[in-house]
Write a protein that holds these residues in place. Structure first.
Motif, PDB file in Angstrom:
ATOM      1  N   GLY A  96      -9.951  13.088  13.793  1.00  0.00           N
ATOM      2  CA  GLY A  96      -8.531  13.145  13.074  1.00  0.00           C
ATOM      3  C   GLY A  96      -7.701  14.242  12.923  1.00  0.00           C
ATOM      4  N   GLY A  97      -8.225  15.330  13.187  1.00  0.00           N
ATOM      5  CA  GLY A  97      -7.425  16.573  12.871  1.00  0.00           C
ATOM      6  C   GLY A  97      -6.706  16.948  14.434  1.00  0.00           C
ATOM      7  N   SER A  98      -5.914  18.125  14.091  1.00  0.00           N
ATOM      8  CA  SER A  98      -4.955  18.529  15.220  1.00  0.00           C
ATOM      9  C   SER A  98      -5.340  19.971  15.654  1.00  0.00           C
ATOM     10  N   LEU A  99      -4.991  20.323  16.946  1.00  0.00           N
ATOM     11  CA  LEU A  99      -4.799  21.536  17.325  1.00  0.00           C
ATOM     12  C   LEU A  99      -3.674  21.695  18.298  1.00  0.00           C
ATOM     13  N   ARG A 100      -3.172  22.950  18.321  1.00  0.00           N
ATOM     14  CA  ARG A 100      -1.994  23.255  19.374  1.00  0.00           C
ATOM     15  C   ARG A 100      -2.676  24.436  20.229  1.00  0.00           C
ATOM     16  N   LEU A 101      -2.769  24.313  21.379  1.00  0.00           N
ATOM     17  CA  LEU A 101      -3.248  24.994  22.638  1.00  0.00           C
ATOM     18  C   LEU A 101      -1.798  25.502  23.168  1.00  0.00           C
ATOM     19  N   SER A 102      -1.946  26.872  23.186  1.00  0.00           N
ATOM     20  CA  SER A 102      -1.014  27.911  23.928  1.00  0.00           C
ATOM     21  C   SER A 102      -1.435  28.011  25.493  1.00  0.00           C
TER      22      SER A 102
ATOM     23  N   SER B 257      -4.986  29.822  24.466  1.00  0.00           N
ATOM     24  CA  SER B 257      -5.507  30.143  23.183  1.00  0.00           C
ATOM     25  C   SER B 257      -5.389  28.743  22.286  1.00  0.00           C
ATOM     26  N   GLY B 258      -5.710  28.991  20.962  1.00  0.00           N
ATOM     27  CA  GLY B 258      -5.618  28.070  20.092  1.00  0.00           C
ATOM     28  C   GLY B 258      -6.755  27.024  20.071  1.00  0.00           C
ATOM     29  N   GLY B 259      -7.871  26.965  20.906  1.00  0.00           N
ATOM     30  CA  GLY B 259      -8.867  26.250  20.576  1.00  0.00           C
ATOM     31  C   GLY B 259      -9.678  26.483  19.210  1.00  0.00           C
TER      32      GLY B 259
END
Length: 124
Positions: A15-21, A7-9
């Motif tokens: 330049g941004g950020s994402l956190r996938l779990s 999840s998290g997509g």
């Protein structure tokens, strides 16, 4: 029945950020006994190794293309592994998968479980 789920997509600008779990569901297997890896696959390209975290000593591994930008972690008490992705660029656009292999990974060894993937799209 897929025991792993990502999840998290989503869509993010350069330049941004994402956190996938990556979460183990239903207590199907002993999460703490597995090395967890992240892979990605972009359209028309081969599946690519991204990162991994060892089951026992927590040692982390990163592809050169993401080193210094991505951080992998795990919380065995919660049966989760995360991939923090910073400084994203369009080359990071892909479907991201987590995978589990019992204990230590070795080259050529098959992974035991795969999630179904989550789409990450980075726009410029």
């Amino acid at each position: 029945q897929v025991p792993l789920a990502e999840s998290g997509g989503g869509l993010v600008q350069t330049g941004g950020s994402l956190r996938l779990s990556c979460a183990a569901s239903g207590g199907t297997f002993t999460f703490s006994m597995y090395t967890i890896s992240w892979f990605r696959q972009a359209p028309g390209k081969e599946r690519e190794f991204v990162s991994a975290i060892n089951w026992k000593d927590g040692k982390t591994y990163y592809a050169d293309s993401v080193k210094g930008r991505f951080t992998v972690s795990r919380d065995n008490a919660k049966n989760t592994a995360d991939l923090q992705m910073n400084s994203l660029n369009p080359e990071d656009t892909a479907v991201y998968y987590c995978a589990a292999v019992l204990m230590d990974y070795a080259p050529g060894r098959e992974y035991d479980f795969w999630g179904q993937g989550t789409q990450v799209t980075v726009s410029s």
